[in-house]
Scaffold this active site. Structure first.
Site, PDB file in Angstrom:
ATOM      1  N   TYR A 101       0.822  -1.221   0.000  1.00  0.00           N
ATOM      2  CA  TYR A 101       0.000   0.000   0.000  1.00  0.00           C
ATOM      3  C   TYR A 101       0.850   1.263   0.000  1.00  0.00           C
ATOM      4  O   TYR A 101       0.508   2.257  -0.638  1.00  0.00           O
ATOM      5  CB  TYR A 101      -0.992  -0.014   1.175  1.00  0.00           C
ATOM      6  CG  TYR A 101      -2.117  -0.986   0.899  1.00  0.00           C
ATOM      7  CD1 TYR A 101      -2.080  -2.295   1.400  1.00  0.00           C
ATOM      8  CD2 TYR A 101      -3.177  -0.634   0.066  1.00  0.00           C
ATOM      9  CE1 TYR A 101      -3.073  -3.205   1.084  1.00  0.00           C
ATOM     10  CE2 TYR A 101      -4.170  -1.537  -0.264  1.00  0.00           C
ATOM     11  CZ  TYR A 101      -4.123  -2.825   0.248  1.00  0.00           C
ATOM     12  OH  TYR A 101      -5.091  -3.731  -0.090  1.00  0.00           O
ATOM     13  N   ARG A 119       1.641   2.170  -3.473  1.00  0.00           N
ATOM     14  CA  ARG A 119       0.490   2.764  -4.185  1.00  0.00           C
ATOM     15  C   ARG A 119       0.206   4.175  -3.657  1.00  0.00           C
ATOM     16  O   ARG A 119      -0.212   5.053  -4.413  1.00  0.00           O
ATOM     17  CB  ARG A 119      -0.726   1.853  -4.031  1.00  0.00           C
ATOM     18  CG  ARG A 119      -0.540   0.506  -4.754  1.00  0.00           C
ATOM     19  CD  ARG A 119      -1.664  -0.454  -4.479  1.00  0.00           C
ATOM     20  NE  ARG A 119      -2.922   0.023  -5.038  1.00  0.00           N
ATOM     21  CZ  ARG A 119      -4.118  -0.430  -4.654  1.00  0.00           C
ATOM     22  NH1 ARG A 119      -4.200  -1.336  -3.665  1.00  0.00           N
ATOM     23  NH2 ARG A 119      -5.217   0.021  -5.208  1.00  0.00           N
ATOM     24  N   GLN A 137     -15.270   2.773  -6.499  1.00  0.00           N
ATOM     25  CA  GLN A 137     -14.603   1.605  -5.913  1.00  0.00           C
ATOM     26  C   GLN A 137     -13.108   1.914  -5.742  1.00  0.00           C
ATOM     27  O   GLN A 137     -12.391   1.144  -5.123  1.00  0.00           O
ATOM     28  CB  GLN A 137     -14.764   0.380  -6.811  1.00  0.00           C
ATOM     29  CG  GLN A 137     -16.204  -0.034  -7.053  1.00  0.00           C
ATOM     30  CD  GLN A 137     -16.286  -1.123  -8.096  1.00  0.00           C
ATOM     31  OE1 GLN A 137     -16.160  -2.320  -7.798  1.00  0.00           O
ATOM     32  NE2 GLN A 137     -16.477  -0.730  -9.348  1.00  0.00           N
ATOM     33  N   ASN A 138     -12.671   3.023  -6.344  1.00  0.00           N
ATOM     34  CA  ASN A 138     -11.245   3.343  -6.348  1.00  0.00           C
ATOM     35  C   ASN A 138     -10.808   3.938  -5.022  1.00  0.00           C
ATOM     36  O   ASN A 138     -11.605   4.545  -4.297  1.00  0.00           O
ATOM     37  CB  ASN A 138     -10.927   4.325  -7.497  1.00  0.00           C
ATOM     38  CG  ASN A 138     -11.282   3.735  -8.845  1.00  0.00           C
ATOM     39  OD1 ASN A 138     -11.398   2.520  -8.990  1.00  0.00           O
ATOM     40  ND2 ASN A 138     -11.492   4.597  -9.826  1.00  0.00           N
ATOM     41  N   ASP A 153      -7.912   5.848  -4.999  1.00  0.00           N
ATOM     42  CA  ASP A 153      -7.097   7.042  -5.283  1.00  0.00           C
ATOM     43  C   ASP A 153      -7.951   8.293  -5.039  1.00  0.00           C
ATOM     44  O   ASP A 153      -9.148   8.209  -4.814  1.00  0.00           O
ATOM     45  CB  ASP A 153      -6.569   6.987  -6.733  1.00  0.00           C
ATOM     46  CG  ASP A 153      -7.691   7.005  -7.778  1.00  0.00           C
ATOM     47  OD1 ASP A 153      -7.770   6.075  -8.593  1.00  0.00           O
ATOM     48  OD2 ASP A 153      -8.502   7.958  -7.760  1.00  0.00           O
ATOM     49  N   HIS A 203     -14.675   1.441  -1.130  1.00  0.00           N
ATOM     50  CA  HIS A 203     -13.602   0.493  -0.812  1.00  0.00           C
ATOM     51  C   HIS A 203     -12.472   1.159  -0.040  1.00  0.00           C
ATOM     52  O   HIS A 203     -11.380   0.603   0.048  1.00  0.00           O
ATOM     53  CB  HIS A 203     -13.058  -0.151  -2.089  1.00  0.00           C
ATOM     54  CG  HIS A 203     -14.031  -1.101  -2.716  1.00  0.00           C
ATOM     55  ND1 HIS A 203     -13.905  -1.555  -3.996  1.00  0.00           N
ATOM     56  CD2 HIS A 203     -15.181  -1.654  -2.246  1.00  0.00           C
ATOM     57  CE1 HIS A 203     -14.913  -2.373  -4.280  1.00  0.00           C
ATOM     58  NE2 HIS A 203     -15.707  -2.436  -3.243  1.00  0.00           N
ATOM     59  N   GLY A 209     -15.644   2.117 -16.137  1.00  0.00           N
ATOM     60  CA  GLY A 209     -14.356   1.473 -15.859  1.00  0.00           C
ATOM     61  C   GLY A 209     -14.365   0.411 -14.786  1.00  0.00           C
ATOM     62  O   GLY A 209     -13.468   0.367 -13.944  1.00  0.00           O
ATOM     63  N   SER A 240     -14.995  -3.968 -14.076  1.00  0.00           N
ATOM     64  CA  SER A 240     -15.136  -5.286 -14.706  1.00  0.00           C
ATOM     65  C   SER A 240     -16.360  -6.034 -14.188  1.00  0.00           C
ATOM     66  O   SER A 240     -16.669  -7.127 -14.651  1.00  0.00           O
ATOM     67  CB  SER A 240     -13.887  -6.137 -14.416  1.00  0.00           C
ATOM     68  OG  SER A 240     -13.810  -6.376 -13.010  1.00  0.00           O
ATOM     69  N   ALA A 252     -12.281   5.648 -21.335  1.00  0.00           N
ATOM     70  CA  ALA A 252     -13.126   6.651 -20.661  1.00  0.00           C
ATOM     71  C   ALA A 252     -12.618   8.063 -20.908  1.00  0.00           C
ATOM     72  O   ALA A 252     -13.404   8.978 -21.178  1.00  0.00           O
ATOM     73  CB  ALA A 252     -13.143   6.366 -19.159  1.00  0.00           C
TER      74      ALA A 252
HETATM   75  N1  APR Z   1     -11.315   3.307 -19.925  1.00  0.00           N
HETATM   76  C1  APR Z   1     -12.422   2.598 -19.556  1.00  0.00           C
HETATM   77  N2  APR Z   1     -12.364   1.346 -19.016  1.00  0.00           N
HETATM   78  C2  APR Z   1     -11.131   0.815 -18.855  1.00  0.00           C
HETATM   79  C3  APR Z   1      -9.936   1.489 -19.212  1.00  0.00           C
HETATM   80  C4  APR Z   1     -10.066   2.790 -19.763  1.00  0.00           C
HETATM   81  N3  APR Z   1      -8.994   3.511 -20.147  1.00  0.00           N
HETATM   82  N4  APR Z   1      -8.880   0.673 -18.936  1.00  0.00           N
HETATM   83  C5  APR Z   1      -9.401  -0.461 -18.408  1.00  0.00           C
HETATM   84  N5  APR Z   1     -10.742  -0.383 -18.368  1.00  0.00           N
HETATM   85  C6  APR Z   1     -11.696  -1.371 -17.861  1.00  0.00           C
HETATM   86  C7  APR Z   1     -11.272  -2.809 -18.056  1.00  0.00           C
HETATM   87  O1  APR Z   1     -11.742  -3.289 -19.301  1.00  0.00           O
HETATM   88  C8  APR Z   1     -11.952  -3.506 -16.872  1.00  0.00           C
HETATM   89  O2  APR Z   1     -13.245  -3.980 -17.251  1.00  0.00           O
HETATM   90  O3  APR Z   1     -11.781  -1.168 -16.473  1.00  0.00           O
HETATM   91  C9  APR Z   1     -12.122  -2.395 -15.832  1.00  0.00           C
HETATM   92  C10 APR Z   1     -11.216  -2.569 -14.626  1.00  0.00           C
HETATM   93  O4  APR Z   1     -11.639  -3.731 -13.956  1.00  0.00           O
HETATM   94  P1  APR Z   1     -10.885  -4.148 -12.616  1.00  0.00           P
HETATM   95  O5  APR Z   1      -9.406  -4.077 -12.821  1.00  0.00           O
HETATM   96  O6  APR Z   1     -11.507  -5.427 -12.160  1.00  0.00           O
HETATM   97  O7  APR Z   1     -11.237  -2.976 -11.579  1.00  0.00           O
HETATM   98  P2  APR Z   1     -12.578  -2.792 -10.756  1.00  0.00           P
HETATM   99  O8  APR Z   1     -13.766  -3.273 -11.523  1.00  0.00           O
HETATM  100  O9  APR Z   1     -12.576  -1.378 -10.289  1.00  0.00           O
HETATM  101  O10 APR Z   1     -12.332  -3.769  -9.491  1.00  0.00           O
HETATM  102  C11 APR Z   1     -13.271  -3.694  -8.454  1.00  0.00           C
HETATM  103  O11 APR Z   1     -11.882  -5.180  -7.151  1.00  0.00           O
HETATM  104  O12 APR Z   1      -9.838  -5.812  -6.401  1.00  0.00           O
HETATM  105  C12 APR Z   1     -10.967  -5.135  -6.065  1.00  0.00           C
HETATM  106  O13 APR Z   1     -11.104  -3.442  -4.492  1.00  0.00           O
HETATM  107  C13 APR Z   1     -10.664  -3.699  -5.776  1.00  0.00           C
HETATM  108  O14 APR Z   1     -12.069  -1.786  -6.201  1.00  0.00           O
HETATM  109  C14 APR Z   1     -11.501  -2.948  -6.797  1.00  0.00           C
HETATM  110  C15 APR Z   1     -12.582  -3.955  -7.149  1.00  0.00           C
END
Ligand code: APR
Length: 233
Positions: free
Chosen positions: A55, A58, A89-90, A92, A107, A177, A179, A221
């Site tokens: 951490y 980061r 969920q971020n 930052d 989060h 953004g 998954s 995005a």
């Molecule tokens: N613009 C838009 N979407 C994007 C970009 C971009 N430039 N780059 C990546 N992505 C998309 C990817 O396609 C993916 O579907 O953003 C998504 C990121 O997914 P994850 O890495 O799983 O992040 P997230 O969904 O925020 O994860 C949720 O999981 O590990 C835990 O606590 C952590 O908050 C996090 C949570």
């Protein structure tokens, strides 16, 4: 006509173009670290220094990155739109640095640390707070170790009642953004659909919960969100 109630949920993808790694993309954080080694209470108990250094690196990176056009587009929308809620969920602080000062961090946050005894939070982002040594609190008579103010797997997300209240009452629910892997965040689109809201997704590629959205825009995005938000408000 009362103003539309807009709720936005962001994930790691919105910060990708600022240089912050996502979790599940090809070069994602979870490709390099096992969640059970760095993002669970058990990991913290087992090897706190290993977790702390994950951490701290980061937290240090937060000093080197800037909001991108996607963060700024959401801040502009919030300025134009009274009934607007931003949930992230971020961990930052790029939404705040773009101008969204009342962002709901479900989060947790890298900027703050939490006393392991009192649970009190303190912001510790000075240079001397970003080294690899543990930090101690200023709230206890005998200083106690501070932990990352992050919701680890197995812990309850923060502000969950406010989040459900906002999503259940919205007219438009926009996800940027994410998954759609992690619950309860990934379920919020279903809550919005049940509330009769229009659900919109902006993502680089189709996520696992893509079918739940009324409208999907695939792309970066930072490139496509500003144009999409023009039509939203
Ligand atoms: N613009 C838009 N979407 C994007 C970009 C971009 N430039 N780059 C990546 N992505 C998309 C990817 O396609 C993916 O579907 O953003 C998504 C990121 O997914 P994850 O890495 O799983 O992040 P997230 O969904 O925020 O994860 C949720 O999981 O590990 C835990 O606590 C952590 O908050 C996090 C949570």
């Amino acid at each position: 006509m009362s103003e539309k109630r807009i709720v936005v949920l962001t994930g790691a993808g919105i910060s990708a173009e600022s240089g912050i790694r996502t979790f599940r993309d090809g070069d994602g954080l979870w490709e390099e670290h096992r969640i059970e080694d760095v993002a669970t209470p058990q990991a913290w108990q087992a090897d706190p220094m290993f977790v702390w250094r994950f951490y701290q690196s980061r937290r240090r990176q937060m000093k080197e990155v800037e909001p991108n056009p996607a963060h700024h587009a959401l801040a502009d929308l919030a300025d134009r739109h009274a009934n607007f809620t931003l949930i992230t969920q971020n961990v930052d602080d790029l939404h705040e640095r773009a101008g969204n000062m009342s962002t709901i961090h479900m989060h947790g946050s890298l900027k703050t640390l939490r006393c392991e005894v009192s649970g009190q939070r303190e912001e510790r982002m000075e240079e001397h707070d970003l080294r690899d040594e543990f930090l101690t609190c200023t709230c206890c008579a005998v200083a106690q170790r501070l932990r990352p103010d992050i919701v680890w797997f197995g812990e309850m997300p923060m502000h969950i009642e406010d989040i459900y209240e906002a999503v259940e009452g919205c007219d438009t629910f926009l996800v940027v953004g994410s998954s759609g892997h992690v619950y309860p965040a990934a379920n919020l689109v279903n809550v919005a659909n049940a509330a009769g809201a229009k659900t919109v997704l902006v993502n680089l590629e189709a996520p696992s919960n893509a079918d739940a959205f009324t409208e999907i825009h695939l792309g970066k995005a930072g490139e496509i969100l500003p144009g999409i938000l023009e039509q939203l408000s």
